[in-house]
Design a protein around this motif. Structure first.
Motif, PDB file in Angstrom:
ATOM      1  N   SER A 156       0.851  -1.172   0.000  1.00 27.96           N
ATOM      2  CA  SER A 156       0.000   0.000   0.000  1.00 27.96           C
ATOM      3  C   SER A 156       0.895   1.233   0.000  1.00 27.96           C
ATOM      4  CB  SER A 156      -0.835  -0.072   1.279  1.00 27.96           C
ATOM      5  OG  SER A 156      -1.543   1.094   1.445  1.00 27.96           O
ATOM      6  N   CYS A 157       0.489   2.273  -0.705  1.00 26.40           N
ATOM      7  CA  CYS A 157       1.309   3.491  -0.730  1.00 26.40           C
ATOM      8  C   CYS A 157       0.398   4.722  -0.781  1.00 26.40           C
ATOM      9  CB  CYS A 157       2.239   3.461  -1.940  1.00 26.40           C
ATOM     10  SG  CYS A 157       3.405   4.839  -1.959  1.00 26.40           S
ATOM     11  N   PRO A 158       0.683   5.720   0.051  1.00 26.18           N
ATOM     12  CA  PRO A 158      -0.137   6.933   0.049  1.00 26.18           C
ATOM     13  C   PRO A 158       0.212   7.904  -1.073  1.00 26.18           C
ATOM     14  CG  PRO A 158       1.516   7.079   1.760  1.00 26.18           C
ATOM     15  CD  PRO A 158       1.712   5.746   1.096  1.00 26.18           C
ATOM     16  N   SER A 159      -0.658   8.861  -1.296  1.00 26.40           N
ATOM     17  CA  SER A 159      -0.396   9.939  -2.239  1.00 26.40           C
ATOM     18  C   SER A 159       0.379  11.036  -1.498  1.00 26.40           C
ATOM     19  CB  SER A 159      -1.746  10.456  -2.737  1.00 26.40           C
ATOM     20  OG  SER A 159      -1.543  11.326  -3.810  1.00 26.40           O
ATOM     21  N   ASN A 160       0.807  12.059  -2.201  1.00 28.73           N
ATOM     22  CA  ASN A 160       1.470  13.172  -1.507  1.00 28.73           C
ATOM     23  C   ASN A 160       1.042  14.486  -2.158  1.00 28.73           C
ATOM     24  OD1 ASN A 160       3.660  14.247  -3.487  1.00 28.73           O
ATOM     25  ND2 ASN A 160       4.004  12.031  -3.541  1.00 28.73           N
ATOM     26  N   ILE A 161       1.239  15.572  -1.399  1.00 30.81           N
ATOM     27  CA  ILE A 161       0.911  16.891  -1.948  1.00 30.81           C
ATOM     28  C   ILE A 161       2.137  17.807  -1.805  1.00 30.81           C
ATOM     29  CG2 ILE A 161      -0.257  17.605   0.229  1.00 30.81           C
ATOM     30  CD1 ILE A 161      -1.185  18.798  -3.324  1.00 30.81           C
ATOM     31  N   ALA A 162       2.554  18.368  -2.946  1.00 27.78           N
ATOM     32  CA  ALA A 162       3.783  19.163  -2.942  1.00 27.78           C
ATOM     33  C   ALA A 162       3.543  20.569  -2.408  1.00 27.78           C
ATOM     34  CB  ALA A 162       4.339  19.242  -4.360  1.00 27.78           C
ATOM     35  N   LEU A 163       4.513  21.061  -1.634  1.00 26.34           N
ATOM     36  CA  LEU A 163       4.505  22.452  -1.153  1.00 26.34           C
ATOM     37  C   LEU A 163       5.340  23.305  -2.104  1.00 26.34           C
ATOM     38  CD1 LEU A 163       5.069  21.637   2.620  1.00 26.34           C
ATOM     39  CD2 LEU A 163       2.894  22.055   1.464  1.00 26.34           C
ATOM     40  N   ILE A 164       6.555  22.817  -2.437  1.00 30.31           N
ATOM     41  CA  ILE A 164       7.335  23.406  -3.531  1.00 30.31           C
ATOM     42  C   ILE A 164       7.207  22.426  -4.685  1.00 30.31           C
ATOM     43  CG2 ILE A 164       9.649  24.039  -4.357  1.00 30.31           C
ATOM     44  CD1 ILE A 164      10.293  25.050  -1.566  1.00 30.31           C
ATOM     45  N   LYS A 165       6.692  22.907  -5.792  1.00 28.08           N
ATOM     46  CA  LYS A 165       6.250  22.015  -6.868  1.00 28.08           C
ATOM     47  C   LYS A 165       7.343  21.599  -7.841  1.00 28.08           C
ATOM     48  CE  LYS A 165       1.897  22.837  -5.635  1.00 28.08           C
ATOM     49  NZ  LYS A 165       1.005  21.823  -5.076  1.00 28.08           N
ATOM     50  N   TYR A 166       7.233  20.379  -8.283  1.00 28.02           N
ATOM     51  CA  TYR A 166       8.033  19.848  -9.394  1.00 28.02           C
ATOM     52  C   TYR A 166       7.231  20.086 -10.667  1.00 28.02           C
ATOM     53  CZ  TYR A 166       8.620  15.680 -12.485  1.00 28.02           C
ATOM     54  OH  TYR A 166       8.726  14.815 -13.539  1.00 28.02           O
ATOM     55  N   TRP A 167       7.763  20.871 -11.561  1.00 30.99           N
ATOM     56  CA  TRP A 167       7.044  21.123 -12.831  1.00 30.99           C
ATOM     57  C   TRP A 167       8.100  21.440 -13.883  1.00 30.99           C
ATOM     58  CZ3 TRP A 167       2.678  19.256 -13.956  1.00 30.99           C
ATOM     59  CH2 TRP A 167       1.908  19.740 -15.007  1.00 30.99           C
ATOM     60  N   GLY A 168       8.402  20.486 -14.712  1.00 33.69           N
ATOM     61  CA  GLY A 168       9.490  20.622 -15.687  1.00 33.69           C
ATOM     62  C   GLY A 168      10.528  19.551 -15.394  1.00 33.69           C
ATOM     63  N   LYS A 169      10.937  18.838 -16.439  1.00 31.56           N
ATOM     64  CA  LYS A 169      11.918  17.768 -16.218  1.00 31.56           C
ATOM     65  C   LYS A 169      12.825  17.587 -17.421  1.00 31.56           C
ATOM     66  CE  LYS A 169       8.647  14.172 -17.639  1.00 31.56           C
ATOM     67  NZ  LYS A 169       8.019  12.902 -17.286  1.00 31.56           N
ATOM     68  N   TYR A 170      13.946  16.889 -17.205  1.00 34.46           N
ATOM     69  CA  TYR A 170      14.877  16.546 -18.272  1.00 34.46           C
ATOM     70  C   TYR A 170      14.741  15.045 -18.553  1.00 34.46           C
ATOM     71  CZ  TYR A 170      16.577  21.019 -16.541  1.00 34.46           C
ATOM     72  OH  TYR A 170      16.644  22.322 -16.129  1.00 34.46           O
ATOM     73  N   GLU A 171      15.578  14.565 -19.452  1.00 29.41           N
ATOM     74  CA  GLU A 171      15.508  13.148 -19.825  1.00 29.41           C
ATOM     75  C   GLU A 171      15.657  12.231 -18.607  1.00 29.41           C
ATOM     76  OE1 GLU A 171      17.462  10.762 -23.309  1.00 29.41           O
ATOM     77  OE2 GLU A 171      17.804  12.919 -23.563  1.00 29.41           O
ATOM     78  N   ASN A 172      15.074  11.058 -18.700  1.00 24.07           N
ATOM     79  CA  ASN A 172      15.127  10.062 -17.623  1.00 24.07           C
ATOM     80  C   ASN A 172      14.558  10.559 -16.295  1.00 24.07           C
ATOM     81  OD1 ASN A 172      16.354   8.170 -19.303  1.00 24.07           O
ATOM     82  ND2 ASN A 172      18.381   9.042 -18.886  1.00 24.07           N
TER      83      ASN A 172
END
Ligand code: PMV
Length: 350
Positions: A20-36
């Motif tokens: 079982s695994c819970p969800s999470n809510i970001a305070l400082i957001k991850y938005w934008g990524k590079y390869e892999n």
């Protein structure tokens, strides 16, 4: 990275595991990524406790690789395709992974149509199951390594999922503000650096708009590649980490509220300034935000919001003697802006 490569010494057998695994809510957001799945900036989230995914994986050692998935009892072929692709992608880390048939049964404790991100808890639960199977096939690894590798593997399924492996405040992405932070897996934010006021928190999710999101997070991250404000945003996330570190230590609730709401609005502003542009808020989202701001002005009580890449509003407020007054306000004034009187009450896990 080498520490996550899998050993060629394994003995596979039929097996069944569940996690079982819970969800999470970001305070400082991850938005934008590079390869892999390398994040463009560091992020930090609270792990939830009620919004969870429960997953059972049955592995049948066979010559041909195949995946069958069931979501809340219903076969989902599209999801199976996604998982097949994911398993192929992580073979170098689990060399046995393509050597059999999988029957994966998964269910969320929150409504499927709610728009609450299920990919974080979903990939978190799958990664934990895979590490259980890995233990059975290659010999038991120590718990700390197992969690770290599960976080590493979950990240390759859905970036934010890597933060769901730990309870409390969890950091993903390298930042000089947090020792041992990494782009490859999440780490716990040091517990002794967090004021007690931030350790007992509520997150009530108002389901403003149920159903599919208008933009998938894959598309959303991709739009940051051409967004002229992206570099400034990534830099700001780093700056916000430095601010947050002091806030978390000192217990400065006012600054915490300001920073968390700013992060949420920045995420949405980035989408509005993308090409093509997306407006992810609905009328109800705006109505709720304005009412929260009025409420705070009138009462000075610490009720504030954060947003995912969608219209739903996460209402954050500490669990203390003032929470009754906040909860009455939510029920009386805010729930009316949801689509079907829908909201989910959650609390942070520590
Ligand atoms: O993990 P993904 O690719 O679904 O991205 C999620 C991004 C946000 O939820 C909007 C922010 C975050 O840090 O969780």
């Amino acid at each position: 990275m080498e520490e996550f490569f899998g050993s060629d010494h394994y003995i596979i057998a039929n097996g069944k595991v569940s996690e079982s695994c819970p969800s999470n809510i970001a305070l400082i957001k991850y938005w934008g990524k590079y390869e892999n799945q390398i994040p463009a900036n560091p992020s930090i989230s609270y792990t939830l406790s009620q919004c969870k995914t429960n997953t059972e994986i049955e592995f049948l050692a066979e010559k041909t690789f195949s995946v069958q998935t069931f979501l809340a009892g219903k076969e989902e072929k599209k999801f199976a395709e996604k998982i097949e692709k994911y398993f192929k992608n992580i073979e170098q880390y689990l060399p046995w992974i393509l050597k059999g048939k999988y029957i994966i049964k998964t269910e969320n404790t929150f409504p499927h149509s709610s728009g609450i991100a299920s990919s974080a808890s979903g990939f978190g639960a799958i990664a934990k199951c895979l590490m259980d199977l890995d233990d059975q096939f290659t010999g038991k690894s120590d718990e700390e390594y197992k969690l770290k590798k599960a976080s590493f593997l979950a990240r390759l399924g859905s970036g934010s999922a890597c933060r769901s492996l730990y309870d409390g405040l969890v950091v993903w992405g390298e930042t000089k503000e947090v020792a041992n932070s990494s782009d490859l897996f999440a780490v716990l934010y040091p517990n002794n650096e967090i004021h007690s006021i931030f350790k007992n928190f509520n997150d009530w999710v108002l389901l403003i708009h149920e159903g599919e999101k208008s933009v998938s997070s894959t598309v959303g991250h991709g739009l940051m590649n051409t967004n002229p404000y992206a570099e400034r945003r990534f830099q700001e996330a780093h700056e916000n980490f430095a601010l947050l570190k002091n806030i978390l230590k000192s217990g400065d609730m006012k600054s915490f509220i300001q920073l968390v709401e700013h992060e949420a609005l920045t995420l949405h502003a980035m989408m509005m300034m993308s090409e093509p542009a997306f407006i992810l808020m609905k009328t109800g989202t705006l109505a709720v935000i304005n009412k929260i701001w009025e409420f705070r002005k009138e009462t000075n009580l610490p009720l504030f919001f954060t947003l995912d890449a969608g219209a739903n509003v996460h209402l954050l407020f500490p669990s203390n003697k003032e929470e009754d007054q906040i909860q009455s306000f939510i029920i009386k004034e805010l729930v009316q802006h949801t689509q079907n009187n829908g909201f989910v009450k959650d609390v942070m896990r520590f």
